[in-house]
Design a protein around this motif. Structure first.
Motif, PDB file in Angstrom:
ATOM      1  N   LYS A 125       0.804  -1.218   0.000  1.00 30.18           N
ATOM      2  CA  LYS A 125       0.000   0.000   0.000  1.00 30.18           C
ATOM      3  C   LYS A 125       0.830   1.259   0.000  1.00 30.18           C
ATOM      4  O   LYS A 125       0.286   2.339  -0.088  1.00 30.18           O
ATOM      5  CB  LYS A 125      -0.905   0.012   1.231  1.00 30.18           C
ATOM      6  CG  LYS A 125      -2.041  -0.962   1.124  1.00 30.18           C
ATOM      7  CD  LYS A 125      -3.054  -0.682   2.188  1.00 30.18           C
ATOM      8  CE  LYS A 125      -4.234  -1.623   2.066  1.00 30.18           C
ATOM      9  NZ  LYS A 125      -5.093  -1.561   3.225  1.00 30.18           N
ATOM     10  N   CYS A 126       2.124   1.162   0.208  1.00 28.77           N
ATOM     11  CA  CYS A 126       2.857   2.412   0.300  1.00 28.77           C
ATOM     12  C   CYS A 126       4.254   2.281  -0.275  1.00 28.77           C
ATOM     13  O   CYS A 126       4.715   1.195  -0.582  1.00 28.77           O
ATOM     14  CB  CYS A 126       2.897   2.887   1.745  1.00 28.77           C
ATOM     15  SG  CYS A 126       4.083   2.014   2.740  1.00 28.77           S
ATOM     16  N   TYR A 128       7.095   2.536   1.040  1.00 24.47           N
ATOM     17  CA  TYR A 128       8.138   1.899   1.862  1.00 24.47           C
ATOM     18  C   TYR A 128       7.984   0.380   1.930  1.00 24.47           C
ATOM     19  O   TYR A 128       8.750  -0.293   2.607  1.00 24.47           O
ATOM     20  CB  TYR A 128       8.134   2.459   3.286  1.00 24.47           C
ATOM     21  CG  TYR A 128       8.570   3.901   3.410  1.00 24.47           C
ATOM     22  CD1 TYR A 128       9.221   4.540   2.354  1.00 24.47           C
ATOM     23  CD2 TYR A 128       8.340   4.631   4.572  1.00 24.47           C
ATOM     24  CE1 TYR A 128       9.612   5.861   2.466  1.00 24.47           C
ATOM     25  CE2 TYR A 128       8.729   5.958   4.686  1.00 24.47           C
ATOM     26  CZ  TYR A 128       9.361   6.571   3.621  1.00 24.47           C
ATOM     27  OH  TYR A 128       9.754   7.879   3.726  1.00 24.47           O
ATOM     28  N   CYS A 129       6.939  -0.154   1.255  1.00 25.82           N
ATOM     29  CA  CYS A 129       6.726  -1.604   1.280  1.00 25.82           C
ATOM     30  C   CYS A 129       7.858  -2.308   0.543  1.00 25.82           C
ATOM     31  O   CYS A 129       8.135  -2.007  -0.619  1.00 25.82           O
ATOM     32  CB  CYS A 129       5.406  -1.954   0.605  1.00 25.82           C
ATOM     33  SG  CYS A 129       3.991  -1.927   1.688  1.00 25.82           S
ATOM     34  N   HIS A 147       7.776  -4.092   6.171  1.00 31.19           N
ATOM     35  CA  HIS A 147       8.495  -2.842   6.451  1.00 31.19           C
ATOM     36  C   HIS A 147       9.655  -3.148   7.379  1.00 31.19           C
ATOM     37  O   HIS A 147       9.470  -3.835   8.373  1.00 31.19           O
ATOM     38  CB  HIS A 147       7.579  -1.835   7.146  1.00 31.19           C
ATOM     39  CG  HIS A 147       6.666  -1.124   6.211  1.00 31.19           C
ATOM     40  ND1 HIS A 147       6.501   0.240   6.242  1.00 31.19           N
ATOM     41  CD2 HIS A 147       5.882  -1.573   5.213  1.00 31.19           C
ATOM     42  CE1 HIS A 147       5.637   0.584   5.299  1.00 31.19           C
ATOM     43  NE2 HIS A 147       5.249  -0.498   4.667  1.00 31.19           N
ATOM     44  N   HIS A 348      -2.091   1.720   7.108  1.00 30.95           N
ATOM     45  CA  HIS A 348      -0.984   1.423   6.204  1.00 30.95           C
ATOM     46  C   HIS A 348      -0.720   2.582   5.237  1.00 30.95           C
ATOM     47  O   HIS A 348      -1.274   2.656   4.162  1.00 30.95           O
ATOM     48  CB  HIS A 348      -1.257   0.134   5.418  1.00 30.95           C
ATOM     49  CG  HIS A 348      -0.006  -0.398   4.792  1.00 30.95           C
ATOM     50  ND1 HIS A 348       0.222  -1.724   4.586  1.00 30.95           N
ATOM     51  CD2 HIS A 348       1.113   0.238   4.360  1.00 30.95           C
ATOM     52  CE1 HIS A 348       1.409  -1.873   4.034  1.00 30.95           C
ATOM     53  NE2 HIS A 348       1.965  -0.698   3.881  1.00 30.95           N
TER      54      HIS A 348
END
Ligand SMILES: [Zn+2]
Length: 408
Positions: A125-126, A128-129, A147, A348
């Motif tokens: 979802k982001c 930094y995944c 993460h 998230h």
């Protein structure tokens, strides 16, 4: 106990005033940011473990007037200002240090740095995944997202104090993230520590030089892979006598070698400390009827640029400081996950995950100080029991928040 903890945080650390400095980037906010941050503080202190539990509390206790809805909290967490949250952590630290609530670790102020996988999620979802393919039972392959963070703590004889974390971004390793973390921690906490310890990964000239630039010493674990240094240390150990002593139940044989020219890139002499440790332990015998005495043996090697000393007490302290590295594993990573749900994804997004972790660390730091300084009742032995008491106090309260100054 809940009221006591909230009153203590406010009286000693001024917590509910200093969180008023935190802002976010909502365009037309209807609810003040400080109320949202205060709700996060309450959720972490009472160890509710999820926004869902918080929303149930709000509905059950009719706290709607005091606590914003969890969807507002989640949305706001996407843009809460991380530097300002870190600023709150710095103020808490400064107050704790000034009031002598923190103690040095064997006569030195010691920082510990390490990396850790914090959160696993089936969804990406982001930004930094990080992702990996996991083969499940039956050969089914699945992509897993996670993460990772590097964390920095101050080690101490009674409690460790968590200073900061930095994400390890997709495509980079722990060391790259740790450079940013070390830079920031040295800037934000310039006098908090004199030495930084890391595992074998941190035996790098770049790390040692970066710390030297900030007038800090470094210690890193020496592994066999670092052939030249470890072989030199081993051959020197064969030629010289160790210092032999006993501390508590453990017997130590420690060599302290000064070695030059075995670390390409660093170019300076270092100390290699070799410690052979043996601890007698009584265990159940195999037949289960009696006991056997055993010796647990452990061998350690560390590299450091701490100045040499001929004093045996200094050497003993240095070995203990080297061992204080375990605190980051136990008191930072394991304890915050097992006791405080630090592996839960509250929301998230790249920003929100760090927000909830930083806020948790602020609360855990205050909680730990509160526990060792204020809980005189001998029946409250474990942290978990104390958390349960706080949680029970929260259930019983009608007014969950102290008066909060709203910034104009
Ligand atoms: Zn993510």
């Amino acid at each position: 106990m809940y009221k006591k903890l909230i009153a203590y945080s406010n009286k000693i650390f001024n917590l509910f005033s200093i969180i008023a400095s935190i802002t976010d980037e909502r365009l037309k906010p209807q609810i003040d940011t400080v109320k949202i941050v205060a709700a996060i503080v309450i959720m972490q202190f009472t160890n509710l473990g999820s926004l869902n539990s918080l929303s149930q509390e709000i509905a059950y206790k009719n706290f709607k007037k005091d606590i914003p809805s969890v969807s507002t909290i989640a949305r706001t967490a996407d843009s809460l200002n991380l530097e300002e949250i870190r600023g709150v952590g710095i103020e808490i630290y400064a107050k704790a240090r000034k009031k002598k609530m923190l103690e040095a670790c064997y006569e030195m102020w010691v920082g510990v740095v390490d990396g850790h996988e914090q959160i696993v999620s089936p969804y990406c979802k982001c930004k930094y995944c990080k992702s990996r393919i996991v083969t499940k039972k039956g050969g089914v392959k699945e992509t897993q997202y996670y993460h990772e963070f590097t964390a920095f703590i101050l080690a101490g004889p009674k409690i460790s104090f968590i200073l900061d974390i930095e994400p390890i971004l997709p495509g980079e390793g722990e060391i790259s993230s740790s450079y940013r973390l070390i830079e920031r921690v040295c800037k934000n906490y310039p006098r908090a520590f004199e030495i930084v310890i890391g595992d074998g990964l941190y035996l790098k000239e770049t790390v040692f030089n970066l710390l030297e630039k900030h007038n800090k010493h470094a210690i890193a674990v020496l592994k066999e892979e670092r052939r030249q240094l470890s072989q030199e240390a081993n051959s020197l150990s064969l030629l010289s006598e160790p210092k032999v002593y006993r501390q508590k139940k453990t017997y130590y044989r420690v060599w302290d070698h000064s070695i030059e020219g075995c670390w390409d890139g660093y170019g300076k002499g270092v100390r290699v400390i070799v410690s052979e440790e043996a601890t007698p332990k009584r265990v159940h015998s195999k037949d289960g009827k009696s006991f056997e005495d055993r010796l647990n043996r452990a061998n350690w090697m560390w590299v450091t640029n701490l100045p040499c000393s001929d004093n045996l007490d200094d050497l003993k302290n240095t070995v203990r400081i080297c061992h204080s590295r375990w605190q980051i594993e136990n008191q930072c990573f394991n304890e915050t996950v097992n006791t405080w749900n630090a592996d839960h994804v509250y929301r998230h997004s790249a920003n929100a995950i760090i927000v909830f972790l930083l806020m948790l660390f602020i609360c855990v730091n205050i909680f730990n100080i509160f526990r060792i300084r204020n809980i005189k009742d001998r029946s409250i032995k474990t942290k978990i029991y104390l958390i349960e008491l706080i949680n029970a106090g929260f259930h019983a309260t009608r007014r969950p928040l102290p008066p909060i100054p709203i910034p104009i």
